[in-house]
Design an enzyme around this catalytic site. Structure first.
Site, short mmCIF file in Angstrom:
data_model
loop_
_atom_site.label_atom_id
_atom_site.label_comp_id
_atom_site.label_asym_id
_atom_site.label_seq_id
_atom_site.Cartn_x
_atom_site.Cartn_y
_atom_site.Cartn_z
N ARG A 23 0.81 -1.22 0.00
CA ARG A 23 0.00 0.00 0.00
C ARG A 23 0.85 1.27 0.00
NH1 ARG A 23 -5.52 -0.97 1.92
NH2 ARG A 23 -6.00 -2.86 0.79
N ARG A 36 -7.87 10.96 -5.50
CA ARG A 36 -8.99 10.17 -4.98
C ARG A 36 -10.23 11.03 -4.76
NH1 ARG A 36 -12.58 7.35 -3.49
NH2 ARG A 36 -12.56 5.61 -2.01
O1 CP3 Z 1 0.08 -2.12 -2.27
C1 CP3 Z 1 -0.19 -1.25 -3.11
O2 CP3 Z 1 0.20 -0.08 -3.03
C2 CP3 Z 1 -1.02 -1.62 -4.32
C3 CP3 Z 1 -2.39 -1.39 -4.20
C4 CP3 Z 1 -3.28 -2.37 -3.49
C5 CP3 Z 1 -4.57 -1.99 -3.05
N1 CP3 Z 1 -5.20 -3.11 -2.59
C6 CP3 Z 1 -5.11 -0.65 -3.14
C7 CP3 Z 1 -6.25 -0.26 -2.28
C8 CP3 Z 1 -3.12 -3.73 -3.21
C9 CP3 Z 1 -1.91 -4.62 -3.42
C10 CP3 Z 1 -4.35 -4.18 -2.66
C11 CP3 Z 1 -4.62 -5.57 -2.30
C12 CP3 Z 1 -5.77 -5.85 -1.42
N2 CP3 Z 1 -7.04 -5.39 -1.53
C13 CP3 Z 1 -5.74 -6.75 -0.34
C14 CP3 Z 1 -4.55 -7.55 0.07
C15 CP3 Z 1 -3.62 -6.71 0.86
C16 CP3 Z 1 -4.09 -6.44 2.24
O3 CP3 Z 1 -4.21 -5.26 2.57
O4 CP3 Z 1 -4.33 -7.42 2.95
C17 CP3 Z 1 -7.02 -6.78 0.23
C18 CP3 Z 1 -7.45 -7.60 1.42
C19 CP3 Z 1 -7.85 -5.93 -0.56
C20 CP3 Z 1 -9.28 -5.66 -0.36
C21 CP3 Z 1 -9.51 -4.25 0.02
N3 CP3 Z 1 -9.39 -3.19 -0.84
C22 CP3 Z 1 -9.87 -3.75 1.28
C23 CP3 Z 1 -10.09 -4.60 2.51
C24 CP3 Z 1 -9.97 -2.37 1.15
C25 CP3 Z 1 -10.44 -1.37 2.17
C26 CP3 Z 1 -9.42 -1.20 3.22
C27 CP3 Z 1 -9.09 0.24 3.39
O5 CP3 Z 1 -7.92 0.49 3.69
O6 CP3 Z 1 -9.99 1.09 3.28
C28 CP3 Z 1 -9.63 -2.03 -0.17
C29 CP3 Z 1 -9.57 -0.68 -0.75
C30 CP3 Z 1 -8.23 -0.25 -1.23
N4 CP3 Z 1 -7.37 -1.00 -1.99
C31 CP3 Z 1 -7.64 1.03 -1.02
C32 CP3 Z 1 -6.41 1.03 -1.68
C33 CP3 Z 1 -5.43 2.14 -1.80
C34 CP3 Z 1 -8.29 2.18 -0.28
C35 CP3 Z 1 -9.16 2.87 -1.29
C36 CP3 Z 1 -9.45 4.29 -0.94
O7 CP3 Z 1 -8.70 5.17 -1.39
O8 CP3 Z 1 -10.48 4.53 -0.30
#
Ligand code: CP3
Length: 339
Positions: A23, A36
């Site tokens: 992330r 965003r």
């Molecule tokens: O790592 C990176 O920089 C690449 C981007 C990336 C995102 N999601 C962007 C994201 C990666 C590799 C993921 C993988 C992902 N997505 C996982 C596995 C990694 C982990 O964190 O365990 C999971 C479980 C997801 C599912 C997911 N997507 C969740 C649970 C959430 C919400 C959590 C939160 O922090 O709000 C997301 C949304 C998400 N994916 C965001 C980002 C930057 C937040 C989106 C926003 O800007 O609101």
């Protein structure tokens, strides 16, 4: 070309420990929040120019980073399968309809990545061009357990009760679903490699909620299917999960050149238990809010523990938290750089 990450993943010697952060593109960066503010998460993942731009933000800000990871999400596979996906502030991703029966399973569309997931593939091509070899680019996909849990629960879960019930009460459906998701991820990763991903990571973020017995019987064979399907590819693979101190050897059996661990296990213990693997981890992302001198000490402890061990990649134990001070991220990177 900076190939430290690729070399460490193959346990080859490196001039210094490679580092990147899960992330690393995200809400803790003002330049991310600015974009965003104008796009939904779904839009950001489906507009290649935007995804490419956001991928490069941390690379441009922090020259010490040794890798870029494509901006996308684990769950992008679901809308083209026919599942509605919304990211709800404060609640995380919400999926509809959830999967309960063999009928629901049969409604899932099989994907052809080049046709159904063109945006992440195009953003990989764009990022590779714009990186001009500065750092390698990581592609990624979900492991079947973590992907299945979102589809069955309809969003994040603390207990994974519905997922575990489907696993035990409907074993044939579980096998069908896990096989389907593993093949989807394998196809998607192969397409990402064709598009230019130089290393790929498989995220099984929530699998640490299972007992070793359940992991071995109900997850390992399907996660292994992904790695088996990638055997003919030449790029290294990372297998990441959290809460895996009782699962490490089994995870390694499932596959991956690199095993990623969180902060709940001493990094040298993971390294000792997995002598053939490269290891990635394991700073607690919450510590990035600590005073910089404390943080530097924590970084030093990890580096000291792994000193001289070929095949170490510095990372957090999980993704950067929103609100993390970017200057603390920079302090960590500089500390690693200076050793
Ligand atoms: O790592 C990176 O920089 C690449 C981007 C990336 C995102 N999601 C962007 C994201 C990666 C590799 C993921 C993988 C992902 N997505 C996982 C596995 C990694 C982990 O964190 O365990 C999971 C479980 C997801 C599912 C997911 N997507 C969740 C649970 C959430 C919400 C959590 C939160 O922090 O709000 C997301 C949304 C998400 N994916 C965001 C980002 C930057 C937040 C989106 C926003 O800007 O609101």
């Amino acid at each position: 070309m900076n190939d430290r990450l690729l070399r460490a993943a193959r346990k080859e010697p490196v001039d210094r420990t490679p580092v990147w952060f899960m992330r690393q593109a995200g809400r803790y960066l003002k330049e991310y929040r600015d974009i965003r503010a104008n796009y939904s998460m779904n839009e950001m993942c489906s507009l290649p120019e935007i995804a490419a731009k956001v991928t490069l933000q941390p690379i441009d800000r922090f020259p010490e980073l040794d890798a870029a990871i494509i901006f996308s999400d684990l769950l992008v596979i679901y809308p083209p399968m026919g599942i509605d996906l919304q990211y709800v502030a404060g609640e995380g991703p919400q999926l509809k309809p959830t999967l309960e029966s063999q009928d629901d399973f049969e409604k899932l569309r099989k994907l052809t990545p080049e046709v159904d997931l063109p945006a992440p593939l195009e953003s990989i091509r764009m990022v590779r061009e714009q990186l001009e070899g500065r750092v390698p680019l990581i592609g990624f996909a979900g492991a079947p357990f973590t992907l299945a849990s979102y589809l069955i629960e309809g969003g994040p879960s603390k207990t994974f009760q519905k997922t575990k019930t489907l696993m035990t009460a409907q074993p044939d459906l579980w096998a069908n679903l896990m096989t389907f998701l593993a093949k989807t991820s394998a196809d998607f990763l192969r397409a990402q490699i064709r598009a230019g991903a130089e290393i790929v990571q498989i995220f099984d973020s929530w699998v640490g909620n299972l007992s070793p017995e359940d992991y071995k019987e109900s997850v390992l064979p399907y996660t292994r299917l992904i790695f088996d399907e990638l055997k003919l590819e030449t790029v290294p693979t990372i297998h990441f999960a959290t809460g895996t101190s009782t699962l490490l050897e089994l995870m390694a059996q499932a596959g991956g050149d690199v095993i990623g661990v969180d902060w709940r296990i001493p990094i040298e213990e993971a390294a000792r238990r997995l002598p053939d693997k490269a290891i990635m981890g394991n700073l607690d992302p919450a510590l990035l809010f600590s005073p910089v001198p404390v943080l530097k000490k924590k970084v030093d402890e990890i580096l000291d523990r792994m000193e001289g061990r070929p095949g170490f990649i510095f990372n957090l134990g999980h993704g950067i938290l929103p609100g993390t001070p970017p200057e603390n991220v920079h302090a960590v990177l500089q500390r690693i750089h200076s050793r």
